[in-house]
Motif scaffolding. Sequence first.
Motif, PDB file in Angstrom:
ATOM      1  N   GLN A  11     -17.850 -95.182   9.857  1.00 34.03           N
ATOM      2  CA  GLN A  11     -16.709 -95.001  10.761  1.00 34.03           C
ATOM      3  C   GLN A  11     -17.183 -94.555  12.139  1.00 34.03           C
ATOM      4  N   TYR A  12     -18.135 -93.616  12.175  1.00 38.54           N
ATOM      5  CA  TYR A  12     -18.677 -93.131  13.447  1.00 38.54           C
ATOM      6  C   TYR A  12     -19.343 -94.280  14.202  1.00 38.54           C
ATOM      7  N   ALA A  13     -20.182 -95.047  13.500  1.00 39.13           N
ATOM      8  CA  ALA A  13     -20.885 -96.157  14.141  1.00 39.13           C
ATOM      9  C   ALA A  13     -19.894 -97.186  14.669  1.00 39.13           C
ATOM     10  N   ASN A  14     -18.858 -97.486  13.892  1.00 38.68           N
ATOM     11  CA  ASN A  14     -17.843 -98.437  14.327  1.00 38.68           C
ATOM     12  C   ASN A  14     -17.124 -97.926  15.571  1.00 38.68           C
ATOM     13  N   ASN A  15     -16.765 -96.665  15.576  1.00 37.03           N
ATOM     14  CA  ASN A  15     -16.100 -96.074  16.741  1.00 37.03           C
ATOM     15  C   ASN A  15     -17.008 -96.109  17.963  1.00 37.03           C
ATOM     16  N   LYS A  16     -18.285 -95.863  17.748  1.00 38.12           N
ATOM     17  CA  LYS A  16     -19.253 -95.871  18.851  1.00 38.12           C
ATOM     18  C   LYS A  16     -19.317 -97.265  19.486  1.00 38.12           C
ATOM     19  N   VAL A  17     -19.349 -98.289  18.665  1.00 42.88           N
ATOM     20  CA  VAL A  17     -19.408 -99.661  19.161  1.00 42.88           C
ATOM     21  C   VAL A  17     -18.098-100.033  19.848  1.00 42.88           C
ATOM     22  N   MET A  18     -16.978 -99.694  19.213  1.00 42.55           N
ATOM     23  CA  MET A  18     -15.677-100.092  19.745  1.00 42.55           C
ATOM     24  C   MET A  18     -15.347 -99.418  21.077  1.00 42.55           C
ATOM     25  N   SER A  19     -15.923 -98.245  21.316  1.00 40.48           N
ATOM     26  CA  SER A  19     -15.619 -97.530  22.550  1.00 40.48           C
ATOM     27  C   SER A  19     -16.699 -97.718  23.625  1.00 40.48           C
ATOM     28  N   ALA A  20     -17.730 -98.480  23.320  1.00 38.64           N
ATOM     29  CA  ALA A  20     -18.837 -98.651  24.262  1.00 38.64           C
ATOM     30  C   ALA A  20     -18.481 -99.664  25.353  1.00 38.64           C
ATOM     31  N   SER A  21     -19.057 -99.430  26.522  1.00 39.66           N
ATOM     32  CA  SER A  21     -18.914-100.388  27.626  1.00 39.66           C
ATOM     33  C   SER A  21     -19.865-101.561  27.382  1.00 39.66           C
ATOM     34  N   GLY A  22     -19.722-102.622  28.156  1.00 42.99           N
ATOM     35  CA  GLY A  22     -20.621-103.776  28.053  1.00 42.99           C
ATOM     36  C   GLY A  22     -22.088-103.391  28.186  1.00 42.99           C
ATOM     37  N   PRO A  23     -22.437-102.617  29.231  1.00 41.05           N
ATOM     38  CA  PRO A  23     -23.834-102.209  29.360  1.00 41.05           C
ATOM     39  C   PRO A  23     -24.325-101.365  28.174  1.00 41.05           C
ATOM     40  N   GLU A  24     -23.452-100.512  27.647  1.00 42.57           N
ATOM     41  CA  GLU A  24     -23.842 -99.703  26.483  1.00 42.57           C
ATOM     42  C   GLU A  24     -24.049-100.583  25.258  1.00 42.57           C
ATOM     43  N   LEU A  25     -23.212-101.605  25.096  1.00 47.25           N
ATOM     44  CA  LEU A  25     -23.385-102.526  23.971  1.00 47.25           C
ATOM     45  C   LEU A  25     -24.718-103.269  24.075  1.00 47.25           C
ATOM     46  N   THR A  26     -25.071-103.672  25.280  1.00 45.90           N
ATOM     47  CA  THR A  26     -26.364-104.327  25.480  1.00 45.90           C
ATOM     48  C   THR A  26     -27.494-103.382  25.105  1.00 45.90           C
ATOM     49  N   LEU A  27     -27.383-102.137  25.503  1.00 45.62           N
ATOM     50  CA  LEU A  27     -28.387-101.136  25.150  1.00 45.62           C
ATOM     51  C   LEU A  27     -28.465-100.965  23.632  1.00 45.62           C
ATOM     52  N   MET A  28     -27.318-100.952  22.969  1.00 41.00           N
ATOM     53  CA  MET A  28     -27.301-100.847  21.499  1.00 41.00           C
ATOM     54  C   MET A  28     -27.990-102.050  20.851  1.00 41.00           C
ATOM     55  N   LEU A  29     -27.801-103.221  21.433  1.00 42.39           N
ATOM     56  CA  LEU A  29     -28.463-104.414  20.900  1.00 42.39           C
ATOM     57  C   LEU A  29     -29.983-104.299  21.039  1.00 42.39           C
ATOM     58  N   TYR A  30     -30.443-103.813  22.187  1.00 42.35           N
ATOM     59  CA  TYR A  30     -31.888-103.601  22.349  1.00 42.35           C
ATOM     60  C   TYR A  30     -32.394-102.606  21.309  1.00 42.35           C
TER      61      TYR A  30
END
Length: 140
Positions: A11-30
């Motif tokens: 749930q925490y990980a899902n919330n983190k992804v759902m609330s992330a900005s585009g640049p943050e999502l790119t960082l998460m992908l890296y």
Amino acid sequence: MIMNKANPYAQYANNKVMSASGPELTLMLYEGAIKFCNRAESAVEKKDIQEAHNNIRKVQNIVTYLRDTLNMSYATAKDFDNIYAYLDRRLVEANLRKDNEILKEINKHLHSVRDTWIGVMKANNVPVPNSYMNNSTAAV
């Protein structure tokens, strides 16, 4: 009646992804690519061919997604496209050979691109999560 309780970490990980900005999502992908590359290296060392293959494919999927979602209207997009194309070729080679030297090279490039992305975020006043501020290594 049995209640199906969701995993709090999921749930925490899902919330983190759902609330992330585009640049943050790119960082998460890296970060994900680095994590899976680390796991692939470990699997190759253990001679766990299937685990190595699975994790190399995960890195390839991330690199493919990053490449497919490039906004080519930016001048630097071509540079990123070239990097992603190179990484993809090397990942195929690493997977065919289960070669840790190639995986280490790929991991080094992934760290470099991730760190460059953090620099881009900072230069554009995009908030960088605290966990990345003084940390240049990905969790395994």
